[in-house]
Motif scaffolding. Structure first.
Motif, mmCIF file in Angstrom:
data_model
loop_
_atom_site.group_PDB
_atom_site.id
_atom_site.type_symbol
_atom_site.label_atom_id
_atom_site.label_comp_id
_atom_site.label_asym_id
_atom_site.label_seq_id
_atom_site.Cartn_x
_atom_site.Cartn_y
_atom_site.Cartn_z
ATOM 1 N N TRP A 1 0.878 -1.194 -0.172
ATOM 2 C CA TRP A 1 -0.066 -0.080 -0.220
ATOM 3 C C TRP A 1 0.763 1.229 -0.051
ATOM 4 O O TRP A 1 0.629 2.286 -0.477
ATOM 5 N N SER B 1 -2.827 0.053 6.624
ATOM 6 C CA SER B 1 -3.567 0.917 5.749
ATOM 7 C C SER B 1 -3.949 2.337 6.168
ATOM 8 O O SER B 1 -3.990 3.284 5.333
ATOM 9 N N ASN C 1 -4.468 -4.544 8.189
ATOM 10 C CA ASN C 1 -4.921 -3.366 7.595
ATOM 11 C C ASN C 1 -4.921 -2.283 8.507
ATOM 12 O O ASN C 1 -5.119 -1.039 8.027
#
Length: 464
Positions: free
Chosen positions: A267, A398, A395
């Motif tokens: 990411w 993220s 995550n």
């Protein structure tokens, strides 16, 4: 005996209900990712009417407000995944998946009203609830695949379903731009996306099934083929989750680290690549729709290609499943790290830099036949919970990834600062895969099902 073998091969390669289920799940994943990334495209038109149909309202959101709205999805996404895995394992993934996308679809349709009449606070709440709903998607899909994907087709069916995430981005990026410029303006992005989602929910509710045993029209031969293929590792009854053994399992912690480093490295790279190309390479990526979509297209093609090769290797017993997982993951992480290191060390042309960045993203497709399939290897009975755990932890990056880049890159035109970002991504990929190569395994773990422990100990469930 020879006839039985030919009959099994015919079942394996013939089109069946398992392929219809995976096709429906593919479209479900495509839509879910489309709903996830739609705002990142739409928010440009929402806050700058000159970039789209000028007849629609322009929202007075500053950069801080936009960041809050964009990140609110992930705060919700972190909350529900482990619980979702538990519920899907206990009751089946079908209706949890339908409910997750149904809620997301309805809230997507209400997104323009939330933004225009509710402001930043209501918009954040809308996106956070969407994130909570979508937290059920990956665990539910993993539970469904643990029932539908026979061992000989595991790689390609699982990879095909999860490749829907890349295809969702590939479809949404150009589509959102066209809709924003259409007579429907930027609200059309959400109305069209929400409507398609609700259509999928209806079709899935009518045609989807938790397992071959619950499917009404599947042939007896295909049902037997799938169930027999999974009989050594998958239980027909709900089992109590062995939390202590999961969190003291070295292969599980290896999987957590692999997933975390994948998300952080990937990411950082993906979300900041357009900015790098624009400011450092002096190439306006937005003016070239093909270039914008190319990384997603290449990733999707390679995911499909890698998965077929993986199943061929598994079916023909060329190497052990454990070694295969490590090879694919090494291709993804160390191959990507090498491309990024080359970008950092060598002064390349614009074309060369774009090729290296695309190669880093494209090679990352190997994770789908690498660690992402590993949850189903370690414990198919708890595949939803395992993916819920690793995906929740992963995550967090993220949210942290953009903050890290913002801390390092204080000047978008400073090539040396971007070099540090790419070096960080390469290092993360290298370390994560090194641990995976040393400690990772594709052997089914004893805590998968106490009823088959004896089979494992006796060597009846050895890695092929």
């Amino acid at each position: 005996m020879e006839n039985d073998k030919k009959e099994e091969e015919k079942k394996e390669f013939s089109w069946g209900e398992r392929h219809k289920q995976t096709l429906l799940l593919f479209f479900g994943m495509l839509i879910s990712y489309g709903l996830r990334v739609n705002l990142s495209v739409a928010i440009v038109a929402m806050t700058d009417k000159s970039s789209a149909n000028t007849h629609f309202i322009e929202l007075p959101w500053n950069e801080s407000s936009k960041s809050k709205v964009l990140s609110s999805f992930f705060w919700g996404y972190l909350i529900t995944q482990v619980y979702a895995g538990q519920m899907a394992q206990k009751y089946g993934g079908k209706y949890f998946l339908a409910g997750a996308l149904g809620v997301s679809g309805v809230l997507t349709i209400f997104t323009p009203a939330s933004a225009i009449h509710g402001g930043v606070l209501v918009m954040c709440a809308n996106r956070m609830v969407q994130g909570m709903a979508q937290g059920f998607i990956f665990p539910s899909v993993n539970v469904l695949l643990s029932k539908w994907a026979p061992a000989s087709e595991k790689g390609r069916l699982i990879s095909f379903v999860f490749s829907g995430t890349q295809f969702g981005s590939l479809v949404m990026l150009p589509t959102a731009g066209l809709l924003a410029s259409s007579s429907g303006g930027w609200p059309a992005i959400f109305y069209v996306g929400g409507a398609f989602t609700l259509v999928w929910v209806l079709v899935w509710s009518l045609m989807g099934a938790n397992s071959p045993s619950e499917h009404q029209t599947i042939s007896d031969s295909e049902k037997k083929f799938i169930i027999n293929s999974l009989s050594n590792t998958t239980s027909n009854k709900p089992l109590q989750t062995p939390w202590g053994k999961i969190f003291t399992s070295i292969p599980m912690w290896t999987l957590i680290i692999a997933h975390l480093t994948q998300n952080l490295g990937f990411w950082i790279l993906l979300t900041n690549m357009p900015t790098y190309i624009n400011y450092i390479l002096k190439f306006d990526i937005k003016s070239n729709g093909f270039l914008s979509a190319m990384p997603y297209l290449i990733m999707w093609i390679l995911i499909i290609a890698f998965s077929w090769i993986s199943d061929y290797i598994r079916t023909h017993g060329l190497i052990t499943n454990t070694n295969q997982r490590k090879i694919w993951n090494t291709l993804a992480h160390w191959g990507g790290a090498l491309a990024l290191l080359s970008l950092y060390l060598f002064d390349t042309s614009t074309t060369g830099a774009i090729v290296l960045l695309t190669a880093a993203l494209g090679l990352n497709s190997g994770v789908y036949t690498g660690f992402l399939t590993n949850h189903l290897d370690l414990a198919p009975n708890f595949a939803g919970t395992l993916l819920g755990i690793t995906n929740s932890i992963a995550n967090i990056t993220s949210i942290l990834g953009p903050l890290l880049v913002g801390f390092v890159v204080t000047d978008n035109c400073n090539k040396d600062q971007w070099g540090i970002v790419f070096l960080c991504s390469a290092s993360v990929f290298f370390i994560g895969n090194l641990l995976y190569v040393i400690f990772g395994t594709a052997d089914t773990q004893p805590w998968n099902d106490t009823s088959i422990n004896n089979k494992i100990k006796n060597g009846e469930n050895e890695d092929p």
